[in-house]
Design a protein around this motif. Sequence first.
Motif, mmCIF file in Angstrom:
data_model
loop_
_atom_site.group_PDB
_atom_site.id
_atom_site.type_symbol
_atom_site.label_atom_id
_atom_site.label_comp_id
_atom_site.label_asym_id
_atom_site.label_seq_id
_atom_site.Cartn_x
_atom_site.Cartn_y
_atom_site.Cartn_z
ATOM 1 N N ARG A 40 -9.827 -19.725 27.273
ATOM 2 C CA ARG A 40 -9.248 -18.771 26.315
ATOM 3 C C ARG A 40 -9.422 -19.269 24.880
ATOM 4 O O ARG A 40 -9.787 -18.510 23.988
ATOM 5 C CB ARG A 40 -7.760 -18.574 26.601
ATOM 6 N N SER A 41 -9.153 -20.534 24.677
ATOM 7 C CA SER A 41 -9.248 -21.117 23.336
ATOM 8 C C SER A 41 -10.671 -21.051 22.795
ATOM 9 O O SER A 41 -10.899 -20.671 21.638
ATOM 10 C CB SER A 41 -8.754 -22.564 23.372
ATOM 11 N N VAL A 42 -11.627 -21.415 23.619
ATOM 12 C CA VAL A 42 -13.033 -21.380 23.185
ATOM 13 C C VAL A 42 -13.450 -19.954 22.859
ATOM 14 O O VAL A 42 -14.095 -19.702 21.841
ATOM 15 C CB VAL A 42 -13.966 -21.994 24.254
ATOM 16 N N MET A 43 -13.064 -19.008 23.699
ATOM 17 C CA MET A 43 -13.456 -17.618 23.455
ATOM 18 C C MET A 43 -12.799 -17.072 22.181
ATOM 19 O O MET A 43 -13.441 -16.350 21.420
ATOM 20 C CB MET A 43 -13.111 -16.748 24.657
ATOM 21 N N ARG A 44 -11.534 -17.416 21.929
ATOM 22 C CA ARG A 44 -10.886 -16.977 20.682
ATOM 23 C C ARG A 44 -11.622 -17.566 19.478
ATOM 24 O O ARG A 44 -11.859 -16.883 18.488
ATOM 25 C CB ARG A 44 -9.415 -17.386 20.666
ATOM 26 N N SER A 45 -11.997 -18.828 19.593
ATOM 27 C CA SER A 45 -12.725 -19.478 18.518
ATOM 28 C C SER A 45 -14.075 -18.809 18.289
ATOM 29 O O SER A 45 -14.468 -18.552 17.147
ATOM 30 C CB SER A 45 -12.920 -20.954 18.862
ATOM 31 N N ARG A 46 -14.779 -18.505 19.364
ATOM 32 C CA ARG A 46 -16.095 -17.859 19.238
ATOM 33 C C ARG A 46 -15.967 -16.460 18.653
ATOM 34 O O ARG A 46 -16.850 -16.009 17.924
ATOM 35 C CB ARG A 46 -16.804 -17.801 20.594
ATOM 36 N N ALA A 64 -13.694 -9.654 25.824
ATOM 37 C CA ALA A 64 -13.420 -10.719 26.782
ATOM 38 C C ALA A 64 -12.123 -11.446 26.426
ATOM 39 O O ALA A 64 -11.317 -11.756 27.304
ATOM 40 C CB ALA A 64 -14.582 -11.705 26.847
ATOM 41 N N VAL A 65 -11.900 -11.701 25.146
ATOM 42 C CA VAL A 65 -10.657 -12.355 24.709
ATOM 43 C C VAL A 65 -9.453 -11.517 25.135
ATOM 44 O O VAL A 65 -8.462 -12.051 25.646
ATOM 45 C CB VAL A 65 -10.658 -12.604 23.183
ATOM 46 N N ALA A 66 -9.542 -10.215 24.972
ATOM 47 C CA ALA A 66 -8.439 -9.332 25.389
ATOM 48 C C ALA A 66 -8.224 -9.427 26.904
ATOM 49 O O ALA A 66 -7.090 -9.510 27.374
ATOM 50 C CB ALA A 66 -8.727 -7.888 24.971
ATOM 51 N N LEU A 67 -9.300 -9.442 27.675
ATOM 52 C CA LEU A 67 -9.180 -9.552 29.133
ATOM 53 C C LEU A 67 -8.608 -10.899 29.565
ATOM 54 O O LEU A 67 -7.884 -10.990 30.559
ATOM 55 C CB LEU A 67 -10.545 -9.360 29.797
ATOM 56 N N LEU A 77 -15.461 -7.534 35.499
ATOM 57 C CA LEU A 77 -15.706 -7.075 34.132
ATOM 58 C C LEU A 77 -16.047 -8.243 33.210
ATOM 59 O O LEU A 77 -16.944 -8.141 32.371
ATOM 60 C CB LEU A 77 -14.485 -6.313 33.608
ATOM 61 N N LEU A 78 -15.359 -9.379 33.379
ATOM 62 C CA LEU A 78 -15.707 -10.565 32.592
ATOM 63 C C LEU A 78 -17.134 -11.006 32.885
ATOM 64 O O LEU A 78 -17.853 -11.445 31.985
ATOM 65 C CB LEU A 78 -14.735 -11.703 32.878
ATOM 66 N N GLY A 79 -17.556 -10.878 34.127
ATOM 67 C CA GLY A 79 -18.935 -11.198 34.485
ATOM 68 C C GLY A 79 -19.927 -10.292 33.776
ATOM 69 O O GLY A 79 -20.974 -10.744 33.314
ATOM 70 N N GLU A 80 -19.585 -9.000 33.681
ATOM 71 C CA GLU A 80 -20.457 -8.058 32.973
ATOM 72 C C GLU A 80 -20.544 -8.398 31.483
ATOM 73 O O GLU A 80 -21.630 -8.373 30.899
ATOM 74 C CB GLU A 80 -19.935 -6.629 33.149
ATOM 75 N N PHE A 81 -19.392 -8.706 30.866
ATOM 76 C CA PHE A 81 -19.405 -9.079 29.455
ATOM 77 C C PHE A 81 -20.198 -10.366 29.251
ATOM 78 O O PHE A 81 -20.945 -10.499 28.290
ATOM 79 C CB PHE A 81 -17.991 -9.255 28.908
#
Length: 111
Positions: A40-46, A64-67, A77-81
């Motif tokens: 979660r942290s890495v994705m928020r940062s990205r 993805a961050v929202a999911l 869905l995360l796999g699709e993103f």
Amino acid sequence: MNRGRSLPRDFDALNEHGGFLRCAAIAVPSEQDSPVEAARSVMRSRARESCCQRKPRRVATEKAVALLQSKCWDTALLGEFSKAMADASICGLGHATPNPVRCVMKTVPNE
């Protein structure tokens, strides 16, 4: 991953053990760290790092961050993103952005 043993920090050695080395960064969480929170942290940062010129990565990362805020991830869905980010990105950061989420879904799917 391969805890407790030293590995060379190169692409091939880490790939063989389910790790990855991209964008000149290595994140090594401790035993006390939550893999889910790390992803979660890495994705928020990205999502914040987006240059806004890379629309597929920017939009997919934001979604993805929202999911990832959900207690139970929609892994399909995360796999699709993740696939959209990696396939449509034109930079190495875009290709590597979904790796933390993919790694968590692969190595600790029940968390």
